[in-house]
Design an enzyme around this catalytic site. Structure first.
Site, PDB file in Angstrom:
ATOM      1  CG  ASP A   1      -1.978  -1.198   1.315  1.00  0.00           C
ATOM      2  OD1 ASP A   1      -2.493  -1.263  -0.027  1.00  0.00           O
ATOM      3  OD2 ASP A   1      -2.852  -0.889   1.635  1.00  0.00           O
TER       4      ASP A   1
ATOM      5  CB  SER B   1      -3.858  -7.436   9.176  1.00  0.00           C
ATOM      6  OG  SER B   1      -4.045  -6.546   7.809  1.00  0.00           O
TER       7      SER B   1
END
Length: 483
Positions: A207, A259
């Site tokens: 990311d 997560s």
């Protein structure tokens, strides 16, 4: 980092403050400051040029809030431990990490912090109380934008039309969401006069690349701050300690053992037992779909209308892109569709294991692929599949705004111009099977494909075709046999 998001239906609002007082943003239509426990404020409205017709409003605080901002303003003048920035737009989720980043930015760069939250369909639970959290952490503004329709129409649909799938399985849910969020951050930075942007992505993930390549492509003058690559915080306990030291309320929400990243396209799960590829996922982990064995015992048929390679309707009902996907998520989840367990190669070099739920996306992808079987010839389909592999790699690697992906997109748009029609799918206990395909541009001709002789195709012609097509094979065999 979970994707930054904003409450469903909230229009993006932002301003350039015209005084040193703190800006407290209100939802459109709110009459007064909605922060629980906040001191009464006097509101003065100021208007700047709005983008996309969105309303812009600003509430200027007095009293206790005024004093809090005076401190921030003082920090701004003297700089911080690591340098000097004027104003930073932070991708903000309201969790522990981003809550801690706010005071860390002020302490280390002596700047004002504008928290930005994008609604990409992550759900209302993740969006509750963000304004209060941002203010308590020391932010001067909270900007919220609803990006759901843009996310689906401008990011998901191009990938769907291209048939982009990363490493045989991954439908690019997080990969597509990051550039739409990062692009909005660049827009907000311009609106509020920020000279930097920040994110809470770790130095091990994909990311960070996706965010920063978008920043570079759209505004290379913006400075980028990535706290996880700079600070000494190494884990949750360190973050909690830092929060207490700086009087930042620690989020009391239950910490998931996984997560997760959720948006309108998918829900991903990583961590805990999934870090060992030998472990089977636990059923209580899934949130968007039921187990296939617990799905309804009767199949459900869906007719998906498609125009130029993208879905437009369900059972004859035209829907907006975001509404159509949301409805397919509900239907697909009910039938246990769209669960993927895979080990993938991250861009930074390591392998990772993730489990993805993409019910609506799986249905859409199946429908478009089946219609292409009617509308694309062999050579076009083969080239499309080859380009789709590289297209998926570019999206996964965060290169959404690269000229190469944009050129691939023009290619995909051109060759799918006739991929129009409808596909009826049968949904049953985790499976998606085609029941019917129809298109006014179909290349399938029953009079040619029939086993009966016709005027267009004479079966006797096949003999000469085979002799010519097989000539290289015959020559090689003759050489081997000394003929």
């Amino acid at each position: 980092m979970a994707s930054a998001g904003g409450p469903s239906g909230v229009v993006g609002i932002s301003v350039r403050p015209d005084s040193s007082a703190a800006c407290l943003f209100q939802k459109v239509g709110a009459r007064s400051n909605s922060l629980p426990g906040a001191a009464p404020v006097q509101v003065r409205r100021c208007h700047n040029k709005a983008r996309n017709g969105q309303a812009i409003r600003c509430a200027m605080a007095t009293g206790k809030e005024q004093g809090a901002v005076t401190t921030a303003s003082s920090d701004q003048h003297k700089g911080g431990l690591r340098g000097k920035l004027n104003k930073v737009v932070l991708a903000y989720s309201g969790g522990l990490d981003t809550s801690v980043i706010v005071p860390w930015l002020r302490e280390n760069y002596g700047c004002e912090v504008v928290c930005f939250t994008a609604d990409v369909g992550q759900g209302a639970i993740e969006l509750e109380g963000l304004e209060k959290k941002a203010k308590a952490s020391g932010a001067c503004q909270l900007v919220v934008k609803d990006l759901r329709e843009e996310f689906v129409s401008e990011y998901i649909y191009p990938c769907l039309r291209a048939g982009a799938v990363y490493e045989r399985k991954y439908l690019l849910g997080t990969s597509m969401a990051r550039p739409v969020i990062a692009k909005a951050m660049v827009d907000v930075a311009k609106e509020v006069g920020a000279d930097a942007v920040a994110h809470g992505c770790t130095g091990k993930g994909n990311d960070q690349v996706r965010f920063e390549l978008t920043f570079y492509a759209l505004n290379p003058e913006l400075k980028v701050v990535a706290p996880w690559r700079e600070w000494d915080i190494t884990g949750r306990e360190d973050a909690i300690e830092y929060a207490k030291k700086h009087n930042v309320p620690v989020p009391v929400s239950k910490k998931s053992i996984y997560s997760r990243d959720r948006n309108l396209w998918h829900l991903s799960h990583e961590g805990d037992i999934l870090e060992d590829p030998a472990n089977e996922p636990k059923e209580d982990m899934y949130m968007m779909s039921v187990a296939p064995e617990n799905a309804p015992s009767e199949p459900e048929y869906l007719e998906i209308g498609i125009i130029a390679g993208v879905p437009v309707s369900i059972n004859g009902r035209d829907l907006s892109p975001a509404s159509l996907l949301a409805e397919l998520n509900e239907i697909g989840g009910k039938h246990g569709i769209g669960r993927i367990d895979m080990v993938e190669n991250r861009l930074v070099g390591m392998k990772s294991r993730g489990v993805y739920e993409t019910p609506g996306g799986t249905i859409m992808a199946a429908a478009v692929r089946e219609l292409e079987a009617l509308t694309l010839d062999r050579e076009t389909m083969q080239w499309k599949d080859m380009v789709a592999l590289k297209y998926a790699e570019l999206v996964y690697a965060g290169r959404w705004f690269d000229p190469l992906r944009q050129s691939f997109d023009a290619f995909m748009e051109n060759i799918t111009a006739t991929t129009t029609g409808s596909v009826t799918l049968k949904l049953y206990k985790g499976s998606v099977n085609v029941a019917s395909r129809k298109s006014p541009y179909s290349l399938y001709r029953e009079d040619i494909s029939s086993f009966e002789n016709g005027e267009i195709y004479n079966q006797a012609d096949a003999e000469g075709f085979i002799r010519l097509y097989g000539l290289p094979t015959r020559v090689r065999a003759m050489l081997e046999k000394g003929i």
